[in-house]
Write an enzyme that holds these catalytic residues in place. Sequence first.
Site, PDB file in Angstrom:
ATOM      1  N   HIS A  15       5.070 -30.597  14.647  1.00  0.00           N
ATOM      2  CA  HIS A  15       6.462 -30.914  14.985  1.00  0.00           C
ATOM      3  C   HIS A  15       7.306 -29.650  15.183  1.00  0.00           C
ATOM      4  CE1 HIS A  15       9.492 -34.430  14.317  1.00  0.00           C
ATOM      5  NE2 HIS A  15       9.855 -33.670  15.311  1.00  0.00           N
TER       6      HIS A  15
ATOM      7  N   LEU B 248      17.744 -37.777  27.947  1.00  0.00           N
ATOM      8  CA  LEU B 248      19.080 -38.230  28.348  1.00  0.00           C
ATOM      9  C   LEU B 248      20.171 -37.460  27.604  1.00  0.00           C
ATOM     10  CD1 LEU B 248      18.363 -42.069  28.478  1.00  0.00           C
ATOM     11  CD2 LEU B 248      18.341 -40.408  30.358  1.00  0.00           C
ATOM     12  N   GLY B 249      19.807 -36.257  27.118  1.00  0.00           N
ATOM     13  CA  GLY B 249      20.807 -35.441  26.432  1.00  0.00           C
ATOM     14  C   GLY B 249      21.399 -36.139  25.226  1.00  0.00           C
TER      15      GLY B 249
ATOM     16  N   TYR C 142      10.488 -39.064  10.647  1.00  0.00           N
ATOM     17  CA  TYR C 142      11.467 -40.091  10.990  1.00  0.00           C
ATOM     18  C   TYR C 142      11.496 -41.130   9.878  1.00  0.00           C
ATOM     19  CZ  TYR C 142      10.818 -38.110  15.701  1.00  0.00           C
ATOM     20  OH  TYR C 142      10.694 -37.273  16.786  1.00  0.00           O
TER      21      TYR C 142
END
Length: 331
Positions: free
Chosen positions: A127, A208-209, A60
Amino acid sequence: MKYRTLGQGLKVSAIGIGCMPMIKGGNILYGDQADPDEAIKTIHKAIDLGVTFFDTAQIYGPFSNEELVGEAIKGKRDGLVIATKFGFKIEGGVPVGADGSPENVKATAEGCLKRLGTDYIDLYYQHRVDPNVPIEETVGAMADLVKEGKIRHIGLSEAGPATLAKAAAEAPITALQSEYSLWERDVETDILPVCRDHGIGFVPYSPLGRGFLTGQIKSLNDLPENDWRRNDPRFDAKNFAANMKIVDVVSNIAAQHGLSNAQVALAWLLAQGEDIVPIPGTKRRVTMEDSIAAASVQLTQEDLDALAAAAPVGQTSGPRYGERGMAMVRL
């Protein structure tokens, strides 16, 4: 806040915080640019509200998200469960492929420790599985880090059932992190059962898609031009309308109970088992507070059945990643 236990007795808040959206710039943008000051205040407020579980990753940014989390937890480290992830080759600041080699397992851990400003990582995930390195070698190197006290728990992300079983035979696995939500239920068929057979907790990312289930995205025009989700097949115009049918049911149930869509979607996930701990991504206090309130929401069986019927396993329109992304999951 309520608390749950993942594998190997790791106790965490029932809802964690996905810190990925908190980076400013970088390689993954959801919505408007994050404000680092607000992001840090969001972590601090979450801690005040009893959240103990925070998730980041080397990729990230790359790197900048771990640095932000490290800054935020300074002086607040005790009692927190900090999770981060390794698993990619990064050249010139760009991820160029999976790397599950023992050398990368250990070298990346050193970098993560430094960026997070901590002496140990509570939960260290691979990951993405590297198809060119036997999982036993990767997990064996992670087990060495446990012995050295540099990490406390071993995790995997997006591993397939056979890989999970092999990994669990090599060393105790605390958690699997993979996508799981009302619109991505495929893990229920073969992956969740393997986790439960081996006492592995499950940490859903994108619960939450990718924001779709919140009902706040009415069309692609609601997303900035450089938003990562513009490349998501499920947000494509041909799939968008079909997937809104799931949102309609979530919205109706939310309205009946005076809840937000996010709270309904998260409460549905929490109801799928005590071993499930979702990590909704957030970068602002207001959305964080809304999401973690779901830990106290109890939907009726009628609600749960209606939600499950609206989003049957495997019936969401479109794959969850493009071709390159799909080639890296369930390995």
